[in-house]
Design an enzyme around this catalytic site. Structure first.
Site, mmCIF file in Angstrom:
data_model
loop_
_atom_site.group_PDB
_atom_site.id
_atom_site.type_symbol
_atom_site.label_atom_id
_atom_site.label_comp_id
_atom_site.label_asym_id
_atom_site.label_seq_id
_atom_site.Cartn_x
_atom_site.Cartn_y
_atom_site.Cartn_z
ATOM 1 N N CYS A 204 14.780 9.633 7.957
ATOM 2 C CA CYS A 204 14.737 9.215 9.367
ATOM 3 C C CYS A 204 16.148 9.127 9.926
ATOM 4 C CB CYS A 204 14.016 7.894 9.507
ATOM 5 S SG CYS A 204 14.947 6.553 8.801
ATOM 6 N N GLU B 55 10.658 15.481 16.591
ATOM 7 C CA GLU B 55 11.048 15.273 15.191
ATOM 8 C C GLU B 55 10.470 16.412 14.345
ATOM 9 O OE1 GLU B 55 9.317 11.881 12.978
ATOM 10 O OE2 GLU B 55 11.314 11.625 12.115
ATOM 11 N N SER C 109 5.524 7.531 11.056
ATOM 12 C CA SER C 109 5.801 8.360 12.233
ATOM 13 C C SER C 109 5.510 7.527 13.495
ATOM 14 C CB SER C 109 4.902 9.594 12.192
ATOM 15 O OG SER C 109 3.552 9.176 12.110
ATOM 16 N N LYS D 147 0.879 -1.178 0.000
ATOM 17 C CA LYS D 147 0.000 0.000 0.000
ATOM 18 C C LYS D 147 0.911 1.221 0.000
ATOM 19 C CE LYS D 147 -0.976 2.801 3.022
ATOM 20 N NZ LYS D 147 -0.816 4.110 2.349
HETATM 21 P P1 NAD Z 1 2.929 8.881 8.424
HETATM 22 O O1 NAD Z 1 2.998 8.206 9.748
HETATM 23 O O2 NAD Z 1 2.100 10.097 8.290
HETATM 24 O O3 NAD Z 1 2.405 7.864 7.293
HETATM 25 C C1 NAD Z 1 3.090 6.693 6.975
HETATM 26 C C2 NAD Z 1 2.124 5.640 6.467
HETATM 27 O O4 NAD Z 1 1.154 5.352 7.469
HETATM 28 C C3 NAD Z 1 1.368 6.014 5.202
HETATM 29 O O5 NAD Z 1 1.380 4.900 4.331
HETATM 30 C C4 NAD Z 1 -0.040 6.332 5.708
HETATM 31 O O6 NAD Z 1 -1.036 5.971 4.770
HETATM 32 C C5 NAD Z 1 -0.161 5.480 6.950
HETATM 33 N N1 NAD Z 1 -0.966 6.142 7.993
HETATM 34 C C6 NAD Z 1 -0.962 7.469 8.307
HETATM 35 N N2 NAD Z 1 -1.794 7.717 9.327
HETATM 36 C C7 NAD Z 1 -2.342 6.535 9.667
HETATM 37 C C8 NAD Z 1 -3.282 6.156 10.661
HETATM 38 N N3 NAD Z 1 -3.810 7.044 11.512
HETATM 39 N N4 NAD Z 1 -3.635 4.857 10.733
HETATM 40 C C9 NAD Z 1 -3.099 3.946 9.899
HETATM 41 N N5 NAD Z 1 -2.204 4.254 8.942
HETATM 42 C C10 NAD Z 1 -1.835 5.540 8.817
HETATM 43 O O7 NAD Z 1 4.461 9.194 8.012
HETATM 44 P P2 NAD Z 1 5.025 10.038 6.793
HETATM 45 O O8 NAD Z 1 4.865 11.486 7.083
HETATM 46 O O9 NAD Z 1 4.547 9.487 5.519
HETATM 47 O O10 NAD Z 1 6.577 9.641 6.892
HETATM 48 C C11 NAD Z 1 7.492 10.293 7.732
HETATM 49 C C12 NAD Z 1 7.720 9.523 9.007
HETATM 50 O O11 NAD Z 1 8.260 8.232 8.726
HETATM 51 C C13 NAD Z 1 8.748 10.221 9.897
HETATM 52 O O12 NAD Z 1 8.303 10.168 11.235
HETATM 53 C C14 NAD Z 1 10.000 9.395 9.696
HETATM 54 O O13 NAD Z 1 10.928 9.443 10.762
HETATM 55 C C15 NAD Z 1 9.425 8.019 9.527
HETATM 56 N N6 NAD Z 1 10.385 7.148 8.861
HETATM 57 C C16 NAD Z 1 11.042 6.229 9.611
HETATM 58 C C17 NAD Z 1 12.000 5.419 9.031
HETATM 59 C C18 NAD Z 1 12.734 4.395 9.838
HETATM 60 O O14 NAD Z 1 13.374 3.539 9.254
HETATM 61 N N7 NAD Z 1 12.669 4.443 11.159
HETATM 62 C C19 NAD Z 1 12.280 5.539 7.659
HETATM 63 C C20 NAD Z 1 11.589 6.498 6.914
HETATM 64 C C21 NAD Z 1 10.638 7.304 7.533
#
Ligand code: NAD
Length: 482
Positions: free
Chosen positions: A281, A382, A226, A173
């Site tokens: 990240c 963050e 996140s 997805k």
């Molecule tokens: P996000 O949490 O907003 O969304 C990520 C995914 O989760 C998307 O596919 C989205 O559809 C889904 N999602 C969002 N809200 C949701 C909910 N309430 N319920 C279920 N699914 C939901 O994150 P983003 O803004 O797309 O990405 C940035 C974040 O990802 C940052 O916090 C970053 O640090 C993290 N990240 C972590 C790593 C790692 O390896 N630790 C790597 C890359 C990014």
């Protein structure tokens, strides 16, 4: 305007959903595509297709399964440049950064082709006289991935190659903010002639995630999100009896010792803090100069940051692109305001940057704060943007104390010419990825991607041997023949 399709059971299907979102180029605000928020029936169809494909796929010899990955690697190489351009235009990172992302994606496909050896079990003869015992690894069924926006091509393929090489079937997805490049990669998947249902793509957001989490037919979930979303996915997946690994948010600290070689330290620091517009990240976020290195480091770091060329990521000379969206830009600007309100001093202010010809783009220039204190929001939370905070510390102990007081534990680096300082840092710091004179600690595909505390929920990480453990189940067989 393209409305993206789902790829289910080996065919492209139009979504019947009434709901969709616009995908915009963050450098121009141009609408690039519409992404549907797929219906429950559509997610269910993908789960059914993956379930139906599983029995035959798990019986397909691993040596045959990996032939599809060899073909995929060839296709990804053939379309490398076009895919990198797609990443830059929907995500905003520079072309060079997009090429780096593509390379790491392909590396994961390459490593997964080793599955015939990686998946081997182990055995011992004569655990009692004439009785042998062995462990075999078996695939489990249908897995799915929930990726973030910042590595739209790579993150699903941190997991998918291992999952399918091991004999599982899979559902991707994509992030609803950047779904186009995954759509293009699946056009290559479509050329592989994989058995229908082995790899599926379903567009959408929370609704699709919830359906995948609640379905009894999905055995495991990998997510990269996140931290609040990671907590939610981890809890809900566990409640529904699934395997789960959740990589989460980060706040990364970089220590510079007084003995560091600044000529060699400044360039990797600049890449760490401002590469990908700080939306990694693994990006540096707080700089901790120790003792007298503070003055020269502050000056040289700020000067180098101020020279970065910000602009259209498709321009080869540009060094930093926009952030992902208008909403995210406002969030990052909000943190800069908060830093000022809490008493930090701006050495470099990226708020008023203008990129000629791209007035609508979501640009923020490199921003550097000095006189930051550990309790300020800019030092604790963050930000995920091109904002650096400098906190002067007296010694390595104080630096480590500050790192440990932060709830995240994704990555941390030290720059030094002292082996003993480096050893102490590596030994003591509670983060999953440690850099010694390295600013972005991105593990190669054959190593696991670390992460601790609020940066990771689960026990088996992505990539490396952990991936093999996550996507297989060990079965013990004890044999006696009379
Ligand atoms: P996000 O949490 O907003 O969304 C990520 C995914 O989760 C998307 O596919 C989205 O559809 C889904 N999602 C969002 N809200 C949701 C909910 N309430 N319920 C279920 N699914 C939901 O994150 P983003 O803004 O797309 O990405 C940035 C974040 O990802 C940052 O916090 C970053 O640090 C993290 N990240 C972590 C790593 C790692 O390896 N630790 C790597 C890359 C990014």
């Amino acid at each position: 305007m393209d409305r993206l399709k789902n790829y289910i059971g080996g065919e492209w299907r139009e979504s019947k959903s009434q709901e969709s979102l616009e995908v915009r180029n963050p450098a121009t605000e141009e609408v690039l595509a519409q992404v549907p928020l797929s219906t429950d029936e559509e997610v269910e169809a993908a789960i059914r297709a993956a379930c139906e494909a599983f029995p035959e796929w798990r019986e397909t010899p691993p040596t045959t399964r990996i032939q599809y990955l060899f073909r995929l690697k060839g296709l990804l190489e053939d379309h490398f440049e076009a895919l990198a351009r797609t990443i830059s235009s929907e995500e905003g990172k520079t072309l060079d950064e997009a090429r780096g992302e593509m390379r790491r994606l392909i590396e994961n496909v390459e490593v997964a082709t080793g599955i015939p050896s990686l998946m081997m079990g182990y055995s011992l003869e004569d655990i009692a006289r004439g009785i042998d015992e062995e462990v075999v690894r078996q695939p489990l069924g249908v897995f799915a991935v929930i990726p973030p926006f910042n590595f739209p091509a790579m993150v699903p393929w941190w997991f998918a190659p291992y999952a399918i090489a091991a004999g599982n079937t899979y559902i991707v997805k994509p992030s609803e903010q950047v779904p186009i490049v995954q759509n293009k990669i699946f056009q290559l998947v479509d050329e592989l002639d994989l058995p229908p249902g082995v790899l599926n793509l379903v567009n959408g957001a929370k609704g699709v995630v919830d359906h995948l989490l609640e379905s009894p037919d999905v055995v495991g979930i990998s997510s990269v999100t996140s931290t609040p979303v990671a907590r939610y996915i981890y809890r809900k997946a566990a409640e529904h009896g699934k395997r789960v690994q959740c990589q989460a948010g980060a706040k990364n600290f970089i220590v510079v010792m007084p003995d560091a070689d600044l000529d060699r330290t400044i360039p990797p620091l600049i890449t760490s803090f401002f590469g990908c517009a700080g939306e990694r990240c693994l990006s540096g976020s707080v700089l901790l100069p120790v003792g007298e290195v503070y003055e020269p480091l502050k000056e040289r770091f700020t000067a180098a940051a101020g020279k970065l060329k910000v602009g259209d990521p498709l321009d080869e000379t540009v060094q930093m692109g926009p952030v992902i969206s208008k909403k995210h830009k406002e969030r990052v600007l909000g943190y800069i305001d908060r830093g000022l309100q809490e008493g930090a001093r701006l050495l470099l202010d990226g708020r008023s940057i203008r990129v000629a010809g791209h007035e609508e783009g979501y640009f923020i220039g490199p921003t550097v704060f000095d006189r930051v204190r550990p309790e300020m929001a800019i030092a604790r939370e963050e930000i995920f943007g091109p904002v650096a905070s400098i906190i002067r510390v007296a010694d390595l102990d104080e630096a480590i104390e500050i790192i440990h007081a932060n709830p995240y534990g994704n990555a941390s680096s030290i720059f030094t010419t002292s082996g003993s300082a480096a050893r102490e840092f590596k030994y003591r710091v509670k983060c999953g990825n440690i850099g010694i004179n390295v600013g972005i600690v991105a593990p190669m595909a054959f190593f696991p991607f670390g992460g601790r505390k609020d940066s990771f929920f689960g026990d088996l990480h992505g990539q490396g041997r952990d991936a093999i453990d996550f996507f297989t189940e060990k079965k013990v067989v004890i044999t006696r023949w009379w």
